[in-house]
Design a protein around this motif. Structure first.
Motif, PDB file in Angstrom:
ATOM      1  N   GLU A 116      27.740  85.853 -52.605  1.00  0.00           N
ATOM      2  CA  GLU A 116      26.631  85.171 -53.260  1.00  0.00           C
ATOM      3  C   GLU A 116      27.117  84.169 -54.308  1.00  0.00           C
ATOM      4  N   VAL A 117      28.215  84.463 -54.961  1.00  0.00           N
ATOM      5  CA  VAL A 117      28.775  83.534 -55.938  1.00  0.00           C
ATOM      6  C   VAL A 117      29.401  82.349 -55.220  1.00  0.00           C
ATOM      7  N   GLU A 118      30.144  82.636 -54.172  1.00  0.00           N
ATOM      8  CA  GLU A 118      30.754  81.545 -53.390  1.00  0.00           C
ATOM      9  C   GLU A 118      29.685  80.642 -52.805  1.00  0.00           C
ATOM     10  N   ALA A 119      28.554  81.212 -52.375  1.00  0.00           N
ATOM     11  CA  ALA A 119      27.466  80.413 -51.808  1.00  0.00           C
ATOM     12  C   ALA A 119      26.898  79.455 -52.842  1.00  0.00           C
ATOM     13  N   ALA A 120      26.782  79.917 -54.083  1.00  0.00           N
ATOM     14  CA  ALA A 120      26.281  79.042 -55.146  1.00  0.00           C
ATOM     15  C   ALA A 120      27.258  77.906 -55.412  1.00  0.00           C
ATOM     16  N   PHE A 121      28.544  78.223 -55.420  1.00  0.00           N
ATOM     17  CA  PHE A 121      29.557  77.181 -55.575  1.00  0.00           C
ATOM     18  C   PHE A 121      29.471  76.169 -54.429  1.00  0.00           C
ATOM     19  N   ALA A 122      29.346  76.696 -53.203  1.00  0.00           N
ATOM     20  CA  ALA A 122      29.311  75.822 -52.027  1.00  0.00           C
ATOM     21  C   ALA A 122      28.102  74.897 -52.066  1.00  0.00           C
ATOM     22  N   GLN A 123      26.965  75.411 -52.527  1.00  0.00           N
ATOM     23  CA  GLN A 123      25.757  74.590 -52.624  1.00  0.00           C
ATOM     24  C   GLN A 123      25.962  73.440 -53.606  1.00  0.00           C
ATOM     25  N   ALA A 124      26.580  73.733 -54.741  1.00  0.00           N
ATOM     26  CA  ALA A 124      26.839  72.694 -55.737  1.00  0.00           C
ATOM     27  C   ALA A 124      27.840  71.671 -55.220  1.00  0.00           C
ATOM     28  N   ILE A 125      28.842  72.143 -54.487  1.00  0.00           N
ATOM     29  CA  ILE A 125      29.836  71.226 -53.916  1.00  0.00           C
ATOM     30  C   ILE A 125      29.188  70.304 -52.897  1.00  0.00           C
ATOM     31  N   GLU A 126      28.315  70.844 -52.059  1.00  0.00           N
ATOM     32  CA  GLU A 126      27.644  70.039 -51.041  1.00  0.00           C
ATOM     33  C   GLU A 126      26.746  68.994 -51.687  1.00  0.00           C
ATOM     34  N   ALA A 127      26.029  69.384 -52.729  1.00  0.00           N
ATOM     35  CA  ALA A 127      25.176  68.422 -53.429  1.00  0.00           C
ATOM     36  C   ALA A 127      26.004  67.300 -54.035  1.00  0.00           C
ATOM     37  N   ARG A 128      27.149  67.633 -54.536  1.00  0.00           N
ATOM     38  CA  ARG A 128      28.045  66.643 -55.121  1.00  0.00           C
ATOM     39  C   ARG A 128      28.539  65.676 -54.055  1.00  0.00           C
ATOM     40  N   ARG A 129      28.912  66.211 -52.913  1.00  0.00           N
ATOM     41  CA  ARG A 129      29.384  65.357 -51.817  1.00  0.00           C
ATOM     42  C   ARG A 129      28.273  64.441 -51.321  1.00  0.00           C
ATOM     43  N   ALA A 130      27.066  64.996 -51.203  1.00  0.00           N
ATOM     44  CA  ALA A 130      25.944  64.200 -50.715  1.00  0.00           C
ATOM     45  C   ALA A 130      25.656  63.029 -51.642  1.00  0.00           C
ATOM     46  N   ALA A 131      25.892  63.221 -52.933  1.00  0.00           N
ATOM     47  CA  ALA A 131      25.662  62.144 -53.904  1.00  0.00           C
ATOM     48  C   ALA A 131      26.841  61.178 -53.978  1.00  0.00           C
ATOM     49  N   GLY A 132      27.926  61.507 -53.281  1.00  0.00           N
ATOM     50  CA  GLY A 132      29.108  60.649 -53.315  1.00  0.00           C
ATOM     51  C   GLY A 132      29.906  60.782 -54.604  1.00  0.00           C
ATOM     52  N   HIS A 133      29.745  61.900 -55.281  1.00  0.00           N
ATOM     53  CA  HIS A 133      30.415  62.100 -56.559  1.00  0.00           C
ATOM     54  C   HIS A 133      31.654  62.971 -56.402  1.00  0.00           C
ATOM     55  N   THR A 134      32.614  62.751 -57.280  1.00  0.00           N
ATOM     56  CA  THR A 134      33.790  63.608 -57.380  1.00  0.00           C
ATOM     57  C   THR A 134      33.997  63.983 -58.836  1.00  0.00           C
ATOM     58  N   LEU A 135      34.609  65.133 -59.035  1.00  0.00           N
ATOM     59  CA  LEU A 135      34.899  65.592 -60.389  1.00  0.00           C
ATOM     60  C   LEU A 135      36.378  65.363 -60.700  1.00  0.00           C
ATOM     61  N   ASP A 136      36.611  64.793 -61.842  1.00  0.00           N
ATOM     62  CA  ASP A 136      37.980  64.570 -62.316  1.00  0.00           C
ATOM     63  C   ASP A 136      38.153  65.372 -63.601  1.00  0.00           C
ATOM     64  N   ASN A 137      37.965  66.686 -63.473  1.00  0.00           N
ATOM     65  CA  ASN A 137      37.979  67.565 -64.637  1.00  0.00           C
ATOM     66  C   ASN A 137      39.367  68.136 -64.894  1.00  0.00           C
ATOM     67  N   ARG A 138      39.578  68.551 -66.121  1.00  0.00           N
ATOM     68  CA  ARG A 138      40.863  69.137 -66.491  1.00  0.00           C
ATOM     69  C   ARG A 138      40.645  70.228 -67.531  1.00  0.00           C
ATOM     70  N   LEU A 139      41.225  71.397 -67.267  1.00  0.00           N
ATOM     71  CA  LEU A 139      41.191  72.485 -68.238  1.00  0.00           C
ATOM     72  C   LEU A 139      42.285  72.212 -69.269  1.00  0.00           C
ATOM     73  N   VAL A 140      41.873  71.763 -70.428  1.00  0.00           N
ATOM     74  CA  VAL A 140      42.830  71.371 -71.467  1.00  0.00           C
ATOM     75  C   VAL A 140      43.485  72.592 -72.091  1.00  0.00           C
ATOM     76  N   SER A 141      42.679  73.573 -72.464  1.00  0.00           N
ATOM     77  CA  SER A 141      43.229  74.775 -73.092  1.00  0.00           C
ATOM     78  C   SER A 141      42.228  75.916 -73.017  1.00  0.00           C
ATOM     79  N   ILE A 142      42.751  77.127 -73.013  1.00  0.00           N
ATOM     80  CA  ILE A 142      41.935  78.322 -73.138  1.00  0.00           C
ATOM     81  C   ILE A 142      42.187  78.850 -74.542  1.00  0.00           C
TER      82      ILE A 142
END
Length: 214
Positions: A116-142
């Motif tokens: 169920e968690v993976e499905a939520a991730f997949a839905q968000a990824i698909e919406a992002r692809r449909a919009a033609g968007h990409t993420l250029d994110n970076r985890l700077v520090s924890i």
């Protein structure tokens, strides 16, 4: 029996399941583990994400008071469990899941999270692809990791971890232009993630069961 992550193996197993970060015993543990009370009470949180180093300043308690009873239950069920090492592994898992989501790696996410968690991730990824968007994110520090709660229900261990981190978040359009976020500024984030595993199972994997914001 729980396993302990090896620093040298983290990079090689980034595409594997959470076993690689919350699993894998090193073979260098004491033959007789400390009593559950000692290992829970003495658990400390290093100030850096270097899994090989010891904290150079006074250590911080790694869990909230309300999590102590649940952690004791987990240790009693599986004496190989170690709170401090679990926290180090959860930090690596946090990075793995975020980076897999940012790059749209659904196959990696399937190995790291419940369906169920993976499905939520997949839905968000698909919406992002449909919009033609990409993420250029970076985890700077924890900046901080802390166990907020722990429990055992019907033989299943659940550990909820709070992550305070700095993330540089950038969204680009199909032409690569920045449409949101900044390439130079990091944003403070406060995530609360829950990991689950069936105790005494031959499968050593911990899976992501829930994500939320603090």
């Amino acid at each position: 029996m729980f396993y302990v992550v090896l620093l040298a193996m983290v990079a090689a197993f980034l595409a594997l399941r959470l076993y690689s970060v919350l699993g894998r015993r090193s073979g260098h543990e004491q033959p007789l583990p400390k009593p559950a009370e000692e290992r829970v009470a003495a658990a400390t949180l290093p100030r850096t994400i270097d899994m090989a180093s010891e904290p150079r300043e006074p250590a911080l308690r790694a869990f909230d008071t309300g999590a102590e009873a649940g952690l004791r239950q987990i240790v009693q069920a599986e004496p190989g469990f170690d709170v401090a090492r679990f926290i180090e592994g959860s930090k690596a898992a946090y990075r793995m899941v975020l980076e897999a989501f940012w790059r749209g790696d659904e196959a990696a996410l399937r190995e790291l999270a419940l369906p169920e968690v993976e499905a939520a991730f997949a839905q968000a990824i698909e919406a992002r692809r449909a919009a033609g968007h990409t993420l250029d994110n970076r985890l700077v520090s924890i900046e901080r990791v802390r166990i907020a709660s722990a429990s055992v229900v019907n033989g299943e261990a659940r550990i909820t971890v709070r992550f305070d981190a700095d993330i540089a978040a950038v969204t680009r359009d199909a032409e690569g232009q920045v449409i949101a976020g900044s390439t130079s500024d990091a944003v403070e984030t406060h995530d609360v993630w829950t990991f689950v595993r069936t105790l005494r199972s031959p499968d050593p994997n911990w899976l992501l069961a829930d994500t939320d914001e603090a």
